[in-house]
Design an enzyme around this catalytic site. Sequence first.
Site, mmCIF file in Angstrom:
data_model
loop_
_atom_site.group_PDB
_atom_site.id
_atom_site.type_symbol
_atom_site.label_atom_id
_atom_site.label_comp_id
_atom_site.label_asym_id
_atom_site.label_seq_id
_atom_site.Cartn_x
_atom_site.Cartn_y
_atom_site.Cartn_z
ATOM 1 N N ARG A 1 0.841 -1.321 -0.068
ATOM 2 C CA ARG A 1 -0.352 0.314 0.355
ATOM 3 C C ARG A 1 0.803 1.591 -0.019
ATOM 4 N NH1 ARG A 1 -5.382 1.590 3.566
ATOM 5 N NH2 ARG A 1 -5.958 0.250 2.034
ATOM 6 N N HIS B 1 -6.996 1.132 -7.117
ATOM 7 C CA HIS B 1 -7.308 0.904 -5.896
ATOM 8 C C HIS B 1 -8.166 -0.679 -6.017
ATOM 9 C CE1 HIS B 1 -7.569 -1.430 -1.758
ATOM 10 N NE2 HIS B 1 -8.358 -0.558 -1.331
ATOM 11 N N GLN C 1 -9.226 -3.659 -3.780
ATOM 12 C CA GLN C 1 -11.609 -3.222 -3.804
ATOM 13 C C GLN C 1 -12.324 -3.366 -4.759
ATOM 14 O OE1 GLN C 1 -12.075 -2.656 -0.415
ATOM 15 N NE2 GLN C 1 -13.959 -2.575 -1.269
ATOM 16 N N ASP D 1 -17.139 6.832 -1.816
ATOM 17 C CA ASP D 1 -15.553 6.850 -0.857
ATOM 18 C C ASP D 1 -15.746 7.734 -0.117
ATOM 19 O OD1 ASP D 1 -13.557 6.220 -0.161
ATOM 20 O OD2 ASP D 1 -12.670 5.891 -2.169
ATOM 21 N N CYS E 1 -16.222 1.365 0.214
ATOM 22 C CA CYS E 1 -14.972 0.604 0.469
ATOM 23 C C CYS E 1 -14.837 0.723 1.781
ATOM 24 C CB CYS E 1 -13.877 1.438 -0.204
ATOM 25 S SG CYS E 1 -13.656 2.306 0.081
ATOM 26 N N ARG F 1 -13.712 -8.692 1.517
ATOM 27 C CA ARG F 1 -12.158 -8.551 0.748
ATOM 28 C C ARG F 1 -11.034 -9.883 1.081
ATOM 29 N NH1 ARG F 1 -10.335 -3.549 0.615
ATOM 30 N NH2 ARG F 1 -7.693 -4.407 -0.178
HETATM 31 N N1 CP Z 1 -11.084 -0.662 1.658
HETATM 32 C C1 CP Z 1 -10.288 -0.822 2.548
HETATM 33 O O1 CP Z 1 -9.194 -0.579 1.855
HETATM 34 O O2 CP Z 1 -9.789 -0.555 3.854
HETATM 35 P P1 CP Z 1 -8.332 -0.142 4.978
HETATM 36 O O3 CP Z 1 -7.672 0.687 4.272
HETATM 37 O O4 CP Z 1 -8.979 -0.296 6.132
HETATM 38 O O5 CP Z 1 -7.638 -1.212 4.567
HETATM 39 N N1 NVA Z 2 -9.553 6.306 -1.088
HETATM 40 C C1 NVA Z 2 -9.657 5.592 -0.021
HETATM 41 C C2 NVA Z 2 -9.849 4.213 0.208
HETATM 42 C C3 NVA Z 2 -8.987 3.722 1.219
HETATM 43 C C4 NVA Z 2 -9.629 2.667 1.214
HETATM 44 C C5 NVA Z 2 -7.853 6.114 0.185
HETATM 45 O O1 NVA Z 2 -7.349 6.532 -0.714
HETATM 46 O O2 NVA Z 2 -8.150 6.816 1.442
#
Ligand code: CP
Ligand code: NVA
Length: 303
Positions: free
Chosen positions: A106, A133, A136, A222, A260, A288
């Site tokens: 990440r 993502h 997701q 989101d 998400c 997930r």
């Molecule tokens: N939706 C998602 O990726 O959640 P987290 O940020 O908790 O991993």
């Molecule tokens: N769009 C959000 C998704 C988190 C899972 C972010 O990037 O923070």
Amino acid sequence: MKLKTRNLLTLAELTPKEFSYLIDCSISLKKDHRRGADKPLLKNKTLAMIFQKPSTRTRVSFEVGMYQLGGHAVNLSSSEMQLSRGETAEDTARTLSRYSDCIMARVYEHEMIERLARGADVPVINGLSDAFHPCQILADFMTIKEKKKRLKGLKIAWIGDGNNVCNSMIHGAALAGADMYVATPRGFGPDKKVVREAQKSTLVDLVTVSAAAKDADVIVTDTHSSIHNRDRARIKKFTKYRVDSALMRTAKNGAIFMHCLPAKRNREVTPSVIDGPQSVVWDEAENRLHTQKALLVALIKNS
Ligand code: CP
Ligand code: NVA
């Protein structure tokens, strides 16, 4: 099925057949898990997980997924790695490839995940970048398939920020043959190249909130402020982009609401919607686990 791609950095790396195969495998892995019949498909395999940013779902679902498949996951916070002292992404990935069978990361900048993939000798999975993502959206389309029994021709409405999750959802819609209607404030739209590419295989339209939601099968939103967004003032531009019960009523009967997570109640969605009967966010979060297990098996077995 052997996937053509070695990595999953974006969903554009999958073919429609592979996308549909991964969703079907996820549904079958979920059934196995429900009847206490997990198979050790990744016995003795190890996943290295790098986090530059916080996570609840991604971290836990990947770790638990590896465990359920008979493997193991190592959680690495980038601030505690030599990455934080200037070791390159490529050298980091080359090193981790000597200890593990797959790397999930990440990251802030999408370029970082591309550099990890360049250095790695094992598959690399994007666990969220500023641009995409993909994991997701695998879970989201699995959830839609469970609830609606099909994907092709459904109307999906994205309301809010045209962010990383939105870009991947457009990829997903193109793979599934679903129609995608996106409503965002001016200047906050999805990646133009992603939209142009997706329009070659499905309908993607940038419209108003009411046009997007009308007769939709699925309404998705989101956060209005992603982890990588430094400008907190941006959320003022999103006041009309909240999913509430009145908007849900304009969608089709039986429409579902997706997010998400994590969610900010009364910002992008009202409690009446996210905690209401049309919300499928907890199934979405659970899925997930199942989709990432299918992805890990497909990528690690292939490599
Ligand atoms: N939706 C998602 O990726 O959640 P987290 O940020 O908790 O991993
Ligand atoms: N769009 C959000 C998704 C988190 C899972 C972010 O990037 O923070």
